[in-house]
Every structure is written in structure tokens, then in C-alpha cells.
Scaffold this active site. Structure first.
Site, PDB file in Angstrom:
ATOM      1  N   PRO A  90       7.300   1.311 -18.356  1.00 38.28           N
ATOM      2  CA  PRO A  90       7.893   1.977 -17.245  1.00 38.28           C
ATOM      3  C   PRO A  90       9.514   1.427 -16.919  1.00 38.28           C
ATOM      4  O   PRO A  90      10.332   2.357 -16.655  1.00 38.28           O
ATOM      5  CB  PRO A  90       7.148   2.232 -16.142  1.00 38.28           C
ATOM      6  N   GLU A 117      -0.706  -5.815 -15.791  1.00 36.42           N
ATOM      7  CA  GLU A 117       1.021  -5.782 -14.995  1.00 36.42           C
ATOM      8  C   GLU A 117       1.735  -5.838 -16.188  1.00 36.42           C
ATOM      9  O   GLU A 117       3.146  -5.829 -15.936  1.00 36.42           O
ATOM     10  CB  GLU A 117       0.818  -6.708 -14.148  1.00 36.42           C
ATOM     11  N   ARG A 159       6.111  15.076 -36.060  1.00 39.13           N
ATOM     12  CA  ARG A 159       6.514  16.263 -36.350  1.00 39.13           C
ATOM     13  C   ARG A 159       7.908  16.392 -36.790  1.00 39.13           C
ATOM     14  O   ARG A 159       8.070  17.606 -37.266  1.00 39.13           O
ATOM     15  CB  ARG A 159       6.189  17.254 -34.909  1.00 39.13           C
ATOM     16  N   ASP A 174      18.269  17.494 -35.094  1.00 34.19           N
ATOM     17  CA  ASP A 174      18.343  18.423 -34.297  1.00 34.19           C
ATOM     18  C   ASP A 174      17.992  17.858 -32.901  1.00 34.19           C
ATOM     19  O   ASP A 174      17.287  17.095 -32.779  1.00 34.19           O
ATOM     20  CB  ASP A 174      17.570  19.578 -34.356  1.00 34.19           C
TER      21      ASP A 174
HETATM   22  C1  JAH Z   1       1.624   0.701 -17.529  1.00 34.45           C
HETATM   23  C2  JAH Z   1       1.782  -1.329 -19.487  1.00 34.45           C
HETATM   24  N1  JAH Z   1       6.995   5.572 -19.161  1.00 34.45           N
HETATM   25  C3  JAH Z   1       5.594   5.570 -19.086  1.00 34.45           C
HETATM   26  C4  JAH Z   1       4.619   4.235 -19.131  1.00 34.45           C
HETATM   27  C5  JAH Z   1       4.698   3.562 -20.250  1.00 34.45           C
HETATM   28  C6  JAH Z   1       4.109   2.143 -20.130  1.00 34.45           C
HETATM   29  C7  JAH Z   1       3.271   1.966 -18.723  1.00 34.45           C
HETATM   30  N2  JAH Z   1       3.057   2.726 -18.157  1.00 34.45           N
HETATM   31  C8  JAH Z   1       3.974   3.895 -18.158  1.00 34.45           C
HETATM   32  C9  JAH Z   1       2.484   0.838 -18.743  1.00 34.45           C
HETATM   33  C10 JAH Z   1       0.816  -0.481 -17.512  1.00 34.45           C
HETATM   34  C11 JAH Z   1       1.190  -1.681 -18.574  1.00 34.45           C
HETATM   35  C12 JAH Z   1       2.491  -0.149 -19.621  1.00 34.45           C
END
Ligand code: JAH
Length: 266
Positions: A90, A117, A159, A174
Site C-alpha cells: 500500500p 505487516e 490482456r 493505449d
Molecule cells: C498488505 C503486504 N495496494 C493494495 C495493497 C497491496 C499490498 C498490500 N495491501 C494492499 C499488503 C499486507 C502485507 C502487502
């Protein structure tokens, strides 16, 4: 030459069906994509096959061990060149249609799916000494791990591959929402319709039955502008070269939005 995709995860079974069905599965069956799904636990060294440990500095949850990740990635990369490591997180850079197109032009992608985490903060810097590494976010929400995000990226990239769904290699550059149609660049798609012409008292818009292709294209652009103004005002702000009709449609859609009270973002 096809695309090789390796995925490292503590849940390899998670990928069984998604990589087998649909467009992606057919591309794999044809040899346009080759998948390798790897169980991170194969590289754990203790009797319990631990992949995580307590966080230094305290705090909630567990952190994925750097030694296990390092050995897994070393083994999968195997001294070869040409790979790009993609780490779903995230806190990454946004995954966009543009990034999907760039990934579709790569020979080899390795997805490192974290859980808990996240992965020890030394793994990405250590890997960057050896290959390009992208930390990528598919949106502003937290998942339980990177697996679902990796699948989203695999599908968006898959795709676009030449040979998938009869794609010419040109579709790979595109832009968002506009695979076929440069007149719709930067806009969300409006509604689409099929038979029957009337369903539950609702008619298909008459213009679509007219055979008047220029008028249909203009109507579709009007609908796309309205939907984009309603759902994604940030995309309207980024549009260039709006004609008078575009400006009229946006004014009718209430763009620019009414002045509200001052906000922190302006
Ligand atoms: C959560 C490792 N962008 C969305 C996303 C991507 C990865 C994770 N969470 C949300 C995530 C916990 C551990 C990755």
C-alpha cells in the site's frame, strides 16, 4: 517471445484457479505467458518453517524475515538478467494502465507477495543492487497480503500481451479507459447496450440504432464526460483540448464543482 511471471507467496494455492481460467489461462496454454508460483516456505530454514518474526522497535503483528526472502529471490533469479521485481504494497507507486503497458513490454516479472505487516525493509534495497525493483500499490486500501494485488497486475498486463485476445502489439501503449479509441483518451467509458432494444420498460438510446457513426461517437463522448465528471473529477481536471461541445457537456454536468468551504487540500 513471451512474458515470464514468477510469483513468490506463502499461499501458492491462491493462484491455482485465477492463472488457469479465462484469458490469462489461455495465454499460458498458448505459451504467451509462462508462470512459476513458488512457496516462500520452501526457503525457510528452521524446524517450524518460519517466514516471520517480531518487529524491532515493537508494535503490532509480525514482519517477514529478510533471510528467507533473500534466499527465495536469489534462487528464482538464479544469476540471470532481465528480471524486474514487483512488490505489491500500500506504500508503493500507483499501478496505472501506463505501468501495465510498460510491464507488458518486459521479458520477466517477479512478484514478491508479502503478508503480515510486510517484508523486512532491507530486502528491497538489497535487491535493487541487482535488478530493477518497483514497490507498487493498486489502490489506497490495505489487504491481508500482496497476493490479490499481484493477480490484479497479472490480469491487467496479460490482456495487453501481443497474441492475447487478438491484440496487436500497439494496444500496449493505449491509455486508460481507451484501449481502442483515442477520442476517449483519459475518460471513463459510458454505458453500453445489447439486445433486446427494450427491457423492463427501458429503451436502448435511439442514437445507437441510427447508424450515424459520427453522432454515435459524439454521444459516447458526452456520456463519458458526464460519468467522468461525476465519478472522477480529478481526471476532468487533467483533460486537454476540450472542444466547445465538451465544455458545454461539462457545464451541464456541474463542472467545475461549486465552491465549498475552504478545505485543507485547497
Ligand atoms: C498488505 C503486504 N495496494 C493494495 C495493497 C497491496 C499490498 C498490500 N495491501 C494492499 C499488503 C499486507 C502485507 C502487502
Amino acid at each position: 517471445m513471451g512474458l515470464r511471471i514468477d510469483i513468490v507467496t506463502i499461499f501458492p494455492e491462491y493462484f491455482d484457479s485465477p492463472l488457469r481460467v479465462s484469458l490469462i489461462g489461455k495465454a499460458a496454454a498458448r505459451g504467451d505467458i509462462a508462470f512459476g508460483v513458488h512457496d516462500l516456505r520452501s526457503w525457510a530454514t528452521d524446524v517450524h518453517h518460519s517466514v516471520d518474526d517480531l518487529p524491532f522497535g515493537g508494535g503490532p503483528g509480525m514482519v517477514m524475515k529478510p533471510d528467507v526472502w533473500g534466499d527465495a529471490l536469489d534462487a528464482i533469479l538464479d544469476g540471470s538478467t532481465g528480471a524486474r521485481l514487483v512488490v505489491p504494497t500500500p506504500s508503493g507507486v500507483p499501478f496505472t494502465q501506463d505501468l501495465a503497458a510498460r510491464y507488458a513490454a518486459e521479458p520477466w516479472l517477479v512478484f514478491a507477495c508479502g503478508r503480515y505487516e510486510g517484508i523486512d525493509g532491507r530486502v528491497v534495497p538489497a535487491m535493487r543492487a541487482r535488478l530493477p525493483v518497483d514497490e507498487v500499490s493498486i489502490g489506497d486500501y490495505v489487504l491481508a497480503g500482496g497476493e490479490a494485488a499481484a493477480l490484479v497486475m497479472v490480469e491487467a498486463v496479460g490482456r495487453l500481451l501481443p497474441g492475447v485476445l487478438g491484440n496487436a502489439s500497439s494496444v500496449t501503449d493505449d491509455s486508460f479507459g481507451t484501449d481502442a479509441d483515442p477520442a476517449m483518451r483519459g475518460l471513463l467509458e459510458g454505458p453500453v447496450y445489447t439486445r433486446p432494444r427494450e427491457w423492463r420498460g427501458l429503451e436502448v438510446p435511439e442514437i445507437l440504432l441510427s447508424g450515424h457513426h459520427a453522432a454515435i461517437a459524439r454521444w459516447r463522448r458526452d456520456m463519458a464526460l458526464r460519468r467522468t465528471a461525476a465519478h472522477r473529477p480529478d481526471l476532468i481536471a487533467a483533460l486537454r483540448d476540450l472542444d466547445r461541445r465538451d465544455q458545454q457537456v461539462l457545464a451541464e454536468a456541474g463542472w467545475p464543482a461549486e465552491e465549498g468551504p475552504p478545505s485543507r487540500s485547497g
